[in-house]
Design a protein around this motif. Structure first.
Motif, PDB file in Angstrom:
ATOM      1  N   GLN A 122      -1.737   2.010  10.025  1.00 28.27           N
ATOM      2  CA  GLN A 122      -1.953   2.911  11.149  1.00 28.27           C
ATOM      3  C   GLN A 122      -2.059   4.336  10.611  1.00 28.27           C
ATOM      4  OE1 GLN A 122      -2.263   2.202  14.544  1.00 28.27           O
ATOM      5  NE2 GLN A 122      -2.722   4.382  14.790  1.00 28.27           N
ATOM      6  N   LEU A 123      -3.171   4.981  10.914  1.00 25.41           N
ATOM      7  CA  LEU A 123      -3.426   6.331  10.434  1.00 25.41           C
ATOM      8  C   LEU A 123      -3.376   7.281  11.630  1.00 25.41           C
ATOM      9  CD1 LEU A 123      -4.941   4.259   8.483  1.00 25.41           C
ATOM     10  CD2 LEU A 123      -6.415   6.159   7.898  1.00 25.41           C
ATOM     11  N   ASN A 124      -2.412   8.174  11.650  1.00 22.83           N
ATOM     12  CA  ASN A 124      -2.283   9.169  12.707  1.00 22.83           C
ATOM     13  C   ASN A 124      -2.411  10.575  12.131  1.00 22.83           C
ATOM     14  OD1 ASN A 124      -1.743   7.096  14.587  1.00 22.83           O
ATOM     15  ND2 ASN A 124       0.472   7.266  14.270  1.00 22.83           N
ATOM     16  N   SER A 125      -2.664  11.527  13.007  1.00 24.59           N
ATOM     17  CA  SER A 125      -2.774  12.938  12.601  1.00 24.59           C
ATOM     18  C   SER A 125      -3.687  13.096  11.391  1.00 24.59           C
ATOM     19  CB  SER A 125      -1.378  13.502  12.286  1.00 24.59           C
ATOM     20  OG  SER A 125      -0.522  13.372  13.392  1.00 24.59           O
ATOM     21  N   LEU A 126      -4.845  12.492  11.491  1.00 23.13           N
ATOM     22  CA  LEU A 126      -5.756  12.472  10.337  1.00 23.13           C
ATOM     23  C   LEU A 126      -6.259  13.858   9.980  1.00 23.13           C
ATOM     24  CD1 LEU A 126      -7.578   9.164  11.162  1.00 23.13           C
ATOM     25  CD2 LEU A 126      -6.539   9.709   8.957  1.00 23.13           C
ATOM     26  N   LYS A 127      -6.438  14.071   8.688  1.00 22.82           N
ATOM     27  CA  LYS A 127      -6.927  15.334   8.141  1.00 22.82           C
ATOM     28  C   LYS A 127      -8.238  15.077   7.409  1.00 22.82           C
ATOM     29  CE  LYS A 127      -2.129  16.735   7.209  1.00 22.82           C
ATOM     30  NZ  LYS A 127      -1.195  17.199   6.152  1.00 22.82           N
ATOM     31  N   THR A 128      -9.009  16.126   7.203  1.00 26.58           N
ATOM     32  CA  THR A 128     -10.282  15.954   6.500  1.00 26.58           C
ATOM     33  C   THR A 128     -10.064  15.396   5.098  1.00 26.58           C
ATOM     34  OG1 THR A 128     -10.182  18.269   5.810  1.00 26.58           O
ATOM     35  CG2 THR A 128     -11.451  17.767   7.800  1.00 26.58           C
ATOM     36  N   GLU A 129      -8.950  15.732   4.496  1.00 21.72           N
ATOM     37  CA  GLU A 129      -8.680  15.238   3.141  1.00 21.72           C
ATOM     38  C   GLU A 129      -8.298  13.759   3.099  1.00 21.72           C
ATOM     39  OE1 GLU A 129      -7.286  17.926   4.631  1.00 21.72           O
ATOM     40  OE2 GLU A 129      -5.176  18.168   4.035  1.00 21.72           O
ATOM     41  N   ASP A 130      -8.166  13.129   4.258  1.00 23.55           N
ATOM     42  CA  ASP A 130      -7.951  11.679   4.304  1.00 23.55           C
ATOM     43  C   ASP A 130      -9.268  10.903   4.213  1.00 23.55           C
ATOM     44  OD1 ASP A 130      -5.445  12.302   6.776  1.00 23.55           O
ATOM     45  OD2 ASP A 130      -5.121  11.810   4.660  1.00 23.55           O
ATOM     46  N   THR A 131     -10.376  11.597   4.229  1.00 21.40           N
ATOM     47  CA  THR A 131     -11.676  10.942   4.105  1.00 21.40           C
ATOM     48  C   THR A 131     -11.770  10.197   2.782  1.00 21.40           C
ATOM     49  OG1 THR A 131     -12.806  12.548   5.509  1.00 21.40           O
ATOM     50  CG2 THR A 131     -14.155  11.334   3.921  1.00 21.40           C
ATOM     51  N   ALA A 132     -12.018   8.897   2.866  1.00 20.02           N
ATOM     52  CA  ALA A 132     -12.053   8.053   1.670  1.00 20.02           C
ATOM     53  C   ALA A 132     -12.431   6.636   2.065  1.00 20.02           C
ATOM     54  CB  ALA A 132     -10.683   8.036   0.987  1.00 20.02           C
ATOM     55  N   MET A 133     -12.726   5.843   1.054  1.00 17.47           N
ATOM     56  CA  MET A 133     -12.825   4.391   1.240  1.00 17.47           C
ATOM     57  C   MET A 133     -11.418   3.832   1.045  1.00 17.47           C
ATOM     58  SD  MET A 133     -15.131   2.032   1.854  1.00 17.47           S
ATOM     59  CE  MET A 133     -16.725   2.416   1.128  1.00 17.47           C
ATOM     60  N   TYR A 134     -10.979   3.041   2.001  1.00 10.27           N
ATOM     61  CA  TYR A 134      -9.634   2.473   1.964  1.00 10.27           C
ATOM     62  C   TYR A 134      -9.718   0.993   1.598  1.00 10.27           C
ATOM     63  CZ  TYR A 134      -7.597   6.680   3.927  1.00 10.27           C
ATOM     64  OH  TYR A 134      -7.172   7.970   4.120  1.00 10.27           O
ATOM     65  N   TYR A 135      -8.849   0.591   0.673  1.00  2.42           N
ATOM     66  CA  TYR A 135      -8.812  -0.784   0.178  1.00  2.42           C
ATOM     67  C   TYR A 135      -7.398  -1.344   0.307  1.00  2.42           C
ATOM     68  CZ  TYR A 135     -12.987   0.771  -2.403  1.00  2.42           C
ATOM     69  OH  TYR A 135     -14.213   1.286  -2.765  1.00  2.42           O
ATOM     70  N   CYS A 136      -7.322  -2.640   0.575  1.00  2.71           N
ATOM     71  CA  CYS A 136      -6.027  -3.310   0.468  1.00  2.71           C
ATOM     72  C   CYS A 136      -6.015  -4.125  -0.828  1.00  2.71           C
ATOM     73  CB  CYS A 136      -5.767  -4.202   1.674  1.00  2.71           C
ATOM     74  SG  CYS A 136      -6.804  -5.655   1.792  1.00  2.71           S
ATOM     75  N   LYS A 137      -4.826  -4.387  -1.316  1.00  2.00           N
ATOM     76  CA  LYS A 137      -4.681  -5.167  -2.550  1.00  2.00           C
ATOM     77  C   LYS A 137      -3.284  -5.736  -2.630  1.00  2.00           C
ATOM     78  CE  LYS A 137      -4.214  -2.853  -6.433  1.00  2.00           C
ATOM     79  NZ  LYS A 137      -2.794  -3.084  -6.788  1.00  2.00           N
ATOM     80  N   ARG A 138      -3.149  -6.787  -3.392  1.00  2.00           N
ATOM     81  CA  ARG A 138      -1.816  -7.231  -3.742  1.00  2.00           C
ATOM     82  C   ARG A 138      -1.203  -6.136  -4.612  1.00  2.00           C
ATOM     83  NH1 ARG A 138      -2.941 -13.060  -6.177  1.00  2.00           N
ATOM     84  NH2 ARG A 138      -4.746 -11.895  -6.991  1.00  2.00           N
ATOM     85  N   ARG A 139       0.028  -5.796  -4.386  1.00  2.98           N
ATOM     86  CA  ARG A 139       0.633  -4.657  -5.076  1.00  2.98           C
ATOM     87  C   ARG A 139       0.564  -4.816  -6.583  1.00  2.98           C
ATOM     88  NH1 ARG A 139       6.936  -4.054  -4.860  1.00  2.98           N
ATOM     89  NH2 ARG A 139       6.632  -5.587  -6.513  1.00  2.98           N
ATOM     90  N   ASP A 140       0.755  -6.031  -7.078  1.00  5.05           N
ATOM     91  CA  ASP A 140       0.862  -6.258  -8.515  1.00  5.05           C
ATOM     92  C   ASP A 140      -0.402  -6.868  -9.115  1.00  5.05           C
ATOM     93  OD1 ASP A 140       4.241  -7.271  -7.801  1.00  5.05           O
ATOM     94  OD2 ASP A 140       3.486  -5.294  -8.356  1.00  5.05           O
ATOM     95  N   ALA A 141      -1.510  -6.704  -8.458  1.00  8.75           N
ATOM     96  CA  ALA A 141      -2.787  -7.196  -8.970  1.00  8.75           C
ATOM     97  C   ALA A 141      -3.835  -6.097  -8.833  1.00  8.75           C
ATOM     98  CB  ALA A 141      -3.223  -8.451  -8.217  1.00  8.75           C
TER      99      ALA A 141
END
Length: 114
Positions: free
Chosen positions: A82-101
């Motif tokens: 959940q992304l709230n109070s978004l800022k221009t510097e949050d602009t990006a491609m977001y990825y999920c991953k297994r933490r240890d992979a």
């Protein structure tokens, strides 16, 4: 085969909100701590947040602490951000991953602009 499919990104104005989802398959999701990472244009990969396998422990980068919330539904093999109070510097491609992979999904684009 591990598959991670992110969705929920989009164009939002500063101060707005989005909810990202990541559906996992090909591994026992409930056994793995998970993370969200992001990559802004022209920059390297940045860790955003992680959650343990049962969802009762979370950590955040200082840049998003208090604004973003990571969660998971092990019954649905799904990770959320959940992304709230978004800022221009949050602009990006977001990825999920297994933490240890190192493998991750195709990503979902978040653009914060007025």
């Amino acid at each position: 085969e591990v598959q991670l499919v992110e969705s929920g990104g989009g164009l939002v104005q500063p101060g707005g909100s989005l909810r990202l989802s990541c559906v996992a398959s090909g591994f026992t999701f409930s056994n793995h701590p998970m993370s969200w990472v992001r990559q802004a244009p022209g920059k390297g990969l940045e860790w955003v947040s992680s959650i343990n396998s049962n969802g009762d422990s979370t950590v955040y980068a200082n840049s998003v602490k208090g604004r973003f919330t990571i969660s998971r539904d092990n019954a649905k093999n799904t990770l959320y951000l959940q992304l709230n109070s978004l800022k221009t510097e949050d602009t990006a491609m977001y990825y999920c991953k297994r933490r240890d992979a190192t493998d991750r999904g195709q990503g979902t684009q978040v653009t914060v602009s007025s």
